[in-house]
Design an enzyme around this catalytic site. Structure first.
Site, PDB file in Angstrom:
ATOM      1  N   HIS A 273      -5.098 -48.788  -0.066  1.00  0.00           N
ATOM      2  CA  HIS A 273      -3.914 -48.136  -0.638  1.00  0.00           C
ATOM      3  C   HIS A 273      -4.131 -47.817  -2.116  1.00  0.00           C
ATOM      4  O   HIS A 273      -3.826 -46.699  -2.576  1.00  0.00           O
ATOM      5  CB  HIS A 273      -2.703 -49.047  -0.453  1.00  0.00           C
ATOM      6  CG  HIS A 273      -1.497 -48.632  -1.239  1.00  0.00           C
ATOM      7  ND1 HIS A 273      -0.567 -47.735  -0.757  1.00  0.00           N
ATOM      8  CD2 HIS A 273      -1.061 -48.979  -2.480  1.00  0.00           C
ATOM      9  CE1 HIS A 273       0.378 -47.549  -1.668  1.00  0.00           C
ATOM     10  NE2 HIS A 273       0.090 -48.294  -2.724  1.00  0.00           N
ATOM     11  N   GLU A 274      -4.666 -48.763  -2.871  1.00  0.00           N
ATOM     12  CA  GLU A 274      -4.889 -48.532  -4.300  1.00  0.00           C
ATOM     13  C   GLU A 274      -5.988 -47.497  -4.532  1.00  0.00           C
ATOM     14  O   GLU A 274      -5.891 -46.682  -5.451  1.00  0.00           O
ATOM     15  CB  GLU A 274      -5.247 -49.857  -4.984  1.00  0.00           C
ATOM     16  CG  GLU A 274      -4.180 -50.928  -4.876  1.00  0.00           C
ATOM     17  CD  GLU A 274      -2.849 -50.498  -5.467  1.00  0.00           C
ATOM     18  OE1 GLU A 274      -2.832 -49.633  -6.361  1.00  0.00           O
ATOM     19  OE2 GLU A 274      -1.814 -51.025  -5.025  1.00  0.00           O
ATOM     20  N   HIS A 277      -4.599 -43.982  -4.197  1.00  0.00           N
ATOM     21  CA  HIS A 277      -3.957 -43.468  -5.411  1.00  0.00           C
ATOM     22  C   HIS A 277      -4.980 -42.792  -6.318  1.00  0.00           C
ATOM     23  O   HIS A 277      -4.717 -41.732  -6.899  1.00  0.00           O
ATOM     24  CB  HIS A 277      -3.269 -44.604  -6.167  1.00  0.00           C
ATOM     25  CG  HIS A 277      -1.925 -44.975  -5.620  1.00  0.00           C
ATOM     26  ND1 HIS A 277      -0.896 -44.065  -5.485  1.00  0.00           N
ATOM     27  CD2 HIS A 277      -1.431 -46.163  -5.187  1.00  0.00           C
ATOM     28  CE1 HIS A 277       0.169 -44.680  -4.997  1.00  0.00           C
ATOM     29  NE2 HIS A 277      -0.131 -45.942  -4.801  1.00  0.00           N
ATOM     30  N   GLU A 338       3.835 -43.075  -3.025  1.00  0.00           N
ATOM     31  CA  GLU A 338       3.510 -44.371  -2.445  1.00  0.00           C
ATOM     32  C   GLU A 338       3.365 -44.267  -0.925  1.00  0.00           C
ATOM     33  O   GLU A 338       2.463 -44.882  -0.331  1.00  0.00           O
ATOM     34  CB  GLU A 338       4.593 -45.391  -2.797  1.00  0.00           C
ATOM     35  CG  GLU A 338       4.616 -45.795  -4.257  1.00  0.00           C
ATOM     36  CD  GLU A 338       3.390 -46.565  -4.670  1.00  0.00           C
ATOM     37  OE1 GLU A 338       2.803 -47.242  -3.804  1.00  0.00           O
ATOM     38  OE2 GLU A 338       3.018 -46.500  -5.856  1.00  0.00           O
TER      39      GLU A 338
END
Length: 503
Positions: A273-274, A277, A338
């Site tokens: 997930h990070e 980004h 997100e």
């Protein structure tokens, strides 16, 4: 004319002399040396700038740059050394915008307040004349406003871009190079801030995070935004449940996040997930939207301070304008980014052969953790992140697609027991036991039966249950088990090419 010409030539000579004095160091002539060893000459040239004779005086030059003439008949080459200054790096545009942002608002406030005072000081007849003039020129003013809107729209359309994986159209006003420079500055600041909290390279937690990051990069090397970045891992000793990745590949993971995850599969999904980004460029995209919204809101801010009769009302209108901007633009857009990072991060984890079914379980654990710690749960429309419930609900819808992608990447088969089903049954069993205990004691907890659940028991509700306690040795042992579990991830062939689905 002759006098003017003579004065001009004299001024030019003075300017030239001053320029030479600034750029060269004038020294007295040295007496010629008759004999000197070659080694002495080399040493002298290395420790002292070269001297160039000009009009009976020696001008000293820095040996950083030299220009040599061809060798003459005696085999001697004359060199002139020049001093060159180091190139200056420009300040990144996002950093300039961050500095000028409060100044822009201050100028808008001053302009609006000045307009209000000017209007109040006008006599009644002048106000009436100005109103009549504006009414007569209404079509020209409308045309000017229309042309301005067209120019702004053209500028915005020229800065449209598409995300690398999802193909979503977005607005990016900052270049990638400028944002990489800003990311380098931020990474240096974080390194100084967390210098005393960094875990050593020999720490097992550091090794586990590095292993997961390397595996994700290896399995997703078909994506240029991942393969072209040098990923570096830093684990910070901090109880906060947080992790973030800068656009230049600097990964910062807090130990609180390592305590929140139950196994290597959940850690892989969180880091995916990070990383999503970073590869999607969400930071530059969000800063671009904030920049455009702030510039357009300056017009509204100026109008607020110009129309409100008193400064107190203007301050109230200013506060309301900022809150409405956050609720209508900034926070909804942040929740959208997100959700996109959750989707892309799940795809990265699927290509990394992680058990993607552990993703919804992680957010269910986070929801239970917040309830146990008594944290206030804000409505989603007030937050920059989706609620835990919406996150695991949305991620649960993406599981079938992620499982297909995982199968296409020739990953090892998953166990038949679904972590989501195991977690749901375990929660039901714990709730039933807590309810029976409450009836036997005859007390009713203020938060209901869920508040009576032990934290360690809830954190154990995971695909591969691991009891997390506050003991340091237990943490290391758990991470050792996670590292052993990560051996299963490396059993897949890393050369198998599998691509994430694009929209």
């Amino acid at each position: 004319m002759a006098l003017l010409l003579g004065s001009f030539l004299r001024n030019q000579r003075i300017i030239l002399s001053a320029s030479l004095k600034r750029n060269f160091q004038i020294s007295k002539p040295h007496p010629p040396r008759r004999e000197c060893h070659v080694r002495c000459l080399r040493k002298t040239n290395a420790t002292r700038p070269a001297l160039l004779p000009i009009n009976g005086r020696n001008l000293s030059f820095h040996p950083a740059l030299k220009r040599c003439s061809p060798r003459d008949s005696a085999g001697v080459s004359r060199c002139e050394h020049f001093h060159t200054s180091a190139p200056r790096r420009a300040i990144p545009a996002p950093l300039v915008w961050m500095v000028l942002k409060p100044l822009q608002k201050l100028l808008a406030i001053i302009l609006g307040r000045s307009i209000r005072k000017w209007w109040v000081a006008l006599p009644d007849n002048r106000r009436q004349l100005l109103r009549e003039w504006m009414w007569l020129q209404r079509w020209r003013l409308a045309a000017g406003a229309g042309v301005t809107l067209v120019i702004i729209a053209v500028l915005l359309f020229t800065h449209l871009d598409q995300t690398p994986l999802t193909g979503r159209t977005r607005l990016v006003v900052f270049s990638k190079e400028n944002y990489m420079e800003l990311a380098a500055l931020l990474s240096n600041e974080y390194m100084e801030e967390f210098a005393e909290l960094m875990l050593p390279v020999s720490d097992n937690r550091q090794k586990v995070v590095e292993r997961v990051i390397q595996h994700l990069v290896q399995r997703n090397k078909d994506i240029p935004e991942i393969s072209e970045v040098d990923w570096t891992v830093h684990v910070v000793q901090d109880p906060k449940v947080n992790a973030f990745v800068l656009p230049n590949g600097k990964v910062f993971v807090f130990t609180g996040m390592l305590e929140a995850v139950a196994d290597v599969h959940q850690l892989t999904i969180v880091l995916g997930h990070e990383m999503a980004h970073a590869l999607l460029g969400h930071s530059a995209e969000q800063a671009s939207l904030s920049h455009v919204v702030d510039l357009l809101s300056l017009i509204l801010l100026t109008a607020i301070w110009a129309i409100c009769p008193r400064d107190s009302l203007a301050l109230l209108g200013h506060w309301a304008q900022e809150k409405l901007t956050q609720l209508m633009f900034s926070r909804p857009y942040s929740r959208k980014l997100e959700a996109e990072a959750d989707e892309v991060g799940l795809q990265l984890a699927a290509k990394g052969c992680a058990d993607v079914r552990a993703g919804p379980v992680f957010w269910q654990q986070m929801e239970m953790r917040d309830r146990l710690q008594g944290e206030l749960e804000l409505p989603e429309w007030l937050s920059t992140h989706p609620s835990h419930k919406n996150r695991y609900t949305q991620m649960d819808r993406l599981i079938p697609q992620a499982l297909v992608l995982r199968e296409n990447c020739v990953c090892p088969a998953l166990p038949k027991s679904d972590p989501r089903v195991v977690f749901s049954k375990s929660v039901d069993r714990l709730l039933e036991n807590a309810k029976n205990q409450t009836k036997s004691v005859g007390e009713l907890k203020p938060h209901g039966p869920v508040s009576s659940l032990p934290t360690a028991a809830l954190m154990a509700l995971a695909p591969q249950p691991l009891s997390l306690t506050a003991d340091q040795e237990n943490k290391v042992q758990i991470l050792d088990n996670a590292a052993v579990t990560s051996e299963e991830l490396d059993s897949a062939d890393p050369e198998v090419q599998c691509s994430s689905s694009e929209k």
